[in-house]
Design an enzyme around this catalytic site. Structure first.
Site, PDB file in Angstrom:
ATOM      1  N   ASP A  94       0.799  -1.225   0.000  1.00  0.00           N
ATOM      2  CA  ASP A  94       0.000   0.000   0.000  1.00  0.00           C
ATOM      3  C   ASP A  94       0.829   1.270   0.000  1.00  0.00           C
ATOM      4  O   ASP A  94       0.388   2.323   0.458  1.00  0.00           O
ATOM      5  CB  ASP A  94      -0.907  -0.016   1.239  1.00  0.00           C
ATOM      6  CG  ASP A  94      -0.121  -0.332   2.502  1.00  0.00           C
ATOM      7  OD1 ASP A  94       1.111  -0.127   2.502  1.00  0.00           O
ATOM      8  OD2 ASP A  94      -0.724  -0.775   3.488  1.00  0.00           O
ATOM      9  N   GLU A 116      -0.723  -8.877  -1.517  1.00  0.00           N
ATOM     10  CA  GLU A 116      -1.278  -8.360  -0.256  1.00  0.00           C
ATOM     11  C   GLU A 116      -2.512  -7.472  -0.525  1.00  0.00           C
ATOM     12  O   GLU A 116      -2.662  -6.374   0.001  1.00  0.00           O
ATOM     13  CB  GLU A 116      -0.232  -7.590   0.554  1.00  0.00           C
ATOM     14  CG  GLU A 116      -0.516  -7.510   2.042  1.00  0.00           C
ATOM     15  CD  GLU A 116       0.564  -6.752   2.815  1.00  0.00           C
ATOM     16  OE1 GLU A 116       0.532  -5.502   2.839  1.00  0.00           O
ATOM     17  OE2 GLU A 116       1.439  -7.416   3.396  1.00  0.00           O
ATOM     18  N   GLU A 130      -2.210   4.986   3.253  1.00  0.00           N
ATOM     19  CA  GLU A 130      -2.139   3.594   2.765  1.00  0.00           C
ATOM     20  C   GLU A 130      -3.502   2.970   2.494  1.00  0.00           C
ATOM     21  O   GLU A 130      -3.646   2.179   1.566  1.00  0.00           O
ATOM     22  CB  GLU A 130      -1.340   2.741   3.758  1.00  0.00           C
ATOM     23  CG  GLU A 130       0.159   3.005   3.773  1.00  0.00           C
ATOM     24  CD  GLU A 130       0.567   4.201   4.611  1.00  0.00           C
ATOM     25  OE1 GLU A 130      -0.314   4.834   5.254  1.00  0.00           O
ATOM     26  OE2 GLU A 130       1.770   4.529   4.627  1.00  0.00           O
ATOM     27  N   HIS A 197       6.546   4.192  13.055  1.00  0.00           N
ATOM     28  CA  HIS A 197       6.885   5.133  11.982  1.00  0.00           C
ATOM     29  C   HIS A 197       5.690   5.718  11.250  1.00  0.00           C
ATOM     30  O   HIS A 197       5.853   6.589  10.401  1.00  0.00           O
ATOM     31  CB  HIS A 197       7.765   4.430  10.940  1.00  0.00           C
ATOM     32  CG  HIS A 197       7.002   3.429  10.111  1.00  0.00           C
ATOM     33  ND1 HIS A 197       6.729   2.165  10.545  1.00  0.00           N
ATOM     34  CD2 HIS A 197       6.433   3.531   8.893  1.00  0.00           C
ATOM     35  CE1 HIS A 197       6.034   1.511   9.630  1.00  0.00           C
ATOM     36  NE2 HIS A 197       5.830   2.327   8.611  1.00  0.00           N
ATOM     37  N   ARG A 199       2.748   7.600   9.530  1.00  0.00           N
ATOM     38  CA  ARG A 199       2.461   9.023   9.334  1.00  0.00           C
ATOM     39  C   ARG A 199       1.368   9.536  10.276  1.00  0.00           C
ATOM     40  O   ARG A 199       1.478  10.600  10.862  1.00  0.00           O
ATOM     41  CB  ARG A 199       2.051   9.226   7.882  1.00  0.00           C
ATOM     42  CG  ARG A 199       2.190  10.624   7.364  1.00  0.00           C
ATOM     43  CD  ARG A 199       1.933  10.644   5.867  1.00  0.00           C
ATOM     44  NE  ARG A 199       3.149  10.771   5.104  1.00  0.00           N
ATOM     45  CZ  ARG A 199       3.827   9.771   4.568  1.00  0.00           C
ATOM     46  NH1 ARG A 199       3.435   8.545   4.701  1.00  0.00           N
ATOM     47  NH2 ARG A 199       4.927   9.987   3.896  1.00  0.00           N
ATOM     48  N   HIS A 229      13.325   4.343  12.537  1.00  0.00           N
ATOM     49  CA  HIS A 229      13.104   4.591  11.099  1.00  0.00           C
ATOM     50  C   HIS A 229      13.887   5.825  10.661  1.00  0.00           C
ATOM     51  O   HIS A 229      14.137   6.737  11.458  1.00  0.00           O
ATOM     52  CB  HIS A 229      11.594   4.822  10.901  1.00  0.00           C
ATOM     53  CG  HIS A 229      11.092   4.711   9.501  1.00  0.00           C
ATOM     54  ND1 HIS A 229      11.226   5.730   8.584  1.00  0.00           N
ATOM     55  CD2 HIS A 229      10.434   3.712   8.865  1.00  0.00           C
ATOM     56  CE1 HIS A 229      10.671   5.348   7.439  1.00  0.00           C
ATOM     57  NE2 HIS A 229      10.177   4.124   7.581  1.00  0.00           N
TER      58      HIS A 229
END
Ligand code: UD1
Ligand code: UDP
Length: 357
Positions: A94, A116, A130, A197, A199, A229
């Site tokens: 994604d 996926e 995503e 990590h 967003r 990250h």
């Protein structure tokens, strides 16, 4: 048949690697196309699997925006798809790389396979962006490779035709089985393995999770190991909250082999990562998901983890639960290590037996 695989980030490399090897073993002409949305983290994973991209777009810039990444991928992928004779383009997951590459293939009337497919949090803004990326790809993917039956159900509910959907298991299990063979025995460690990590967590949510962890570690004496990250916005918060915590070891991202070693020997994991949640059960580890939604309900339903949310209180409760977890001998609900074999069977023969997990 000529297959191209597009990828750009750390988790994409891990999850496409076993598919690439399966294609290669069956002598299928495969073109590896790297966007390098992640420069160092992508390279680190390519090195572990000894994969060399045929094309490297090298697009990453620091603090890149979503539209920057998308527009670079659209532009550069369009040229690749026009120059190379490709029958099917495979994308994974994604990311912006996956969404823009898949759409660029669709625009060129090239078939798309989505590895996926069908994961849904059912909140279009969480994970951001995503959830939008994965929904968009599944609108037109010719092959929707759903890792689980739940993912297949999501696709059917959205009206994706049955002929497009194949339940394969998640290729992350294939990848970790490949690497696990090379892992040494590790001693049991008294630490929590942490990654964060996403967003939508950056800001207050991440701060409150990390504060709860810091307090828990101080009170329980259990250490924290946190490979941080490369995203500068993530690093700023992590170092601000945990930088002075004596119990916390903050490191740079580690390669996949090192990460699986850490996973194998930790007490449990705290993470907002998709891949890490899928890997934890293979090592018998409980996963505390620090997010407010999940597209991987299998984790909670199978008893291998909880969705803690991001509030201090929610995280504290989940950490206590993790301490008292005892392994139940259940199998990994995400895959059985044969996902890549099924994916390539479908591409070559148009059919396979489903993953029943
Ligand atoms: C991306 C994916 C996310 C995935 C994550 C895996 C999108 C929208 N998001 O998010 O789904 O979970 O990767 O980790 O595609 N950076 C480096 N070096 C690297 C990698 C990143 O310096 O090797 C820094 C750069 O400043 C870059 C920033 O991190 O601009 C953000 O990278 P980006 O790929 O845009 O977003 P992620 O949050 O990593
Ligand atoms: N990982 C790794 N090194 C690290 C942190 C994570 O190899 O320092 C691996 C981890 O085992 C998993 C994948 O990276 O397979 C997850 O990537 P990430 O959390 O960046 O993305 P997501 O899965 O959330 O999209």
């Amino acid at each position: 048949m000529r297959v191209a695989i597009a990828f750009g980030t750390r988790p994409e490399v891990i999850k496409i690697a076993p598919v690439y090897f399966e294609l290669r073993n069956r002598r299928i002409n495969t073109l590896m196309v790297a966007t390098a949305q992640h420069r160092e983290m992508m390279d680190m994973m390519l090195e572990v699997f000894k994969i060399k991209p045929d094309i490297d777009m090298n697009i990453m810039v620091h603090n890149q925006t979503l539209n920057y990444v998308a527009s670079e991928v659209f532009k550069k992928m369009d040229k690749v798809l026009k120059d190379e004779k490709i029958d099917v383009l495979l994308v994974q997951g994604d990311t912006t790389t996956a969404m823009a590459s898949a759409m660029a293939a669709f625009h060129n009337d090239i078939k798309v396979g989505h590895i996926e497919a069908g994961l849904r949090s059912k909140n279009i803004r969480d994970p951001f962006p995503e959830e939008m990326n994965r929904r968009v790809i599944d609108v037109f993917a010719d092959y929707a490779f759903a890792p689980t039956r739940k993912a297949k159900d999501n696709l059917e509910r959205e009206g994706v035709e049955r002929e497009r959907i194949f339940v394969t298991g998640n290729t992350v299990v294939d990848a970790l089985q490949m690497i696990s063979k090379k892992l040494p025995e590790v001693e049991k460690g008294d630490y929590i393995l942490v990654t964060m990590h996403r967003r939508e967590n950056i800001g207050e949510k991440m701060e409150s999770v990390l504060k709860a962890l810091k307090k828990f570690s101080k009170e329980s004496g259990i250490k924290i190991i946190f490979p941080v990250h490369k995203n500068p916005r993530v690093r700023e918060i992590v170092f601000k909250i945990l930088g002075d915590c004596k119990n916390a070891k903050l490191t740079d991202p580690v390669n996949y082999m090192e990460f699986l070693k850490l996973l194998k020997s930790c007490r449990f994991v705290v993470t907002d990562s998709g891949g890490v949640q899928e890997e934890a059960p293979s090592f018998g580890k409980f996963a505390v998901g620090v997010r407010n939604t999940t597209e991987r309900p299998e984790l909670v339903e199978s008893g291998w983890g909880v969705l803690a949310g991001t509030s201090t209180e929610g995280v504290r409760k989940a950490l206590e639960k993790a301490l008292n977890f005892s392994k139940s001998g259940k199998e990994n609900p995400f895959g059985d290590g044969r996902a890549s074999e099924r994916i390539v069977d479908i591409l070559v023969k148009g059919k396979t037996e489903e993953f029943k997990g």
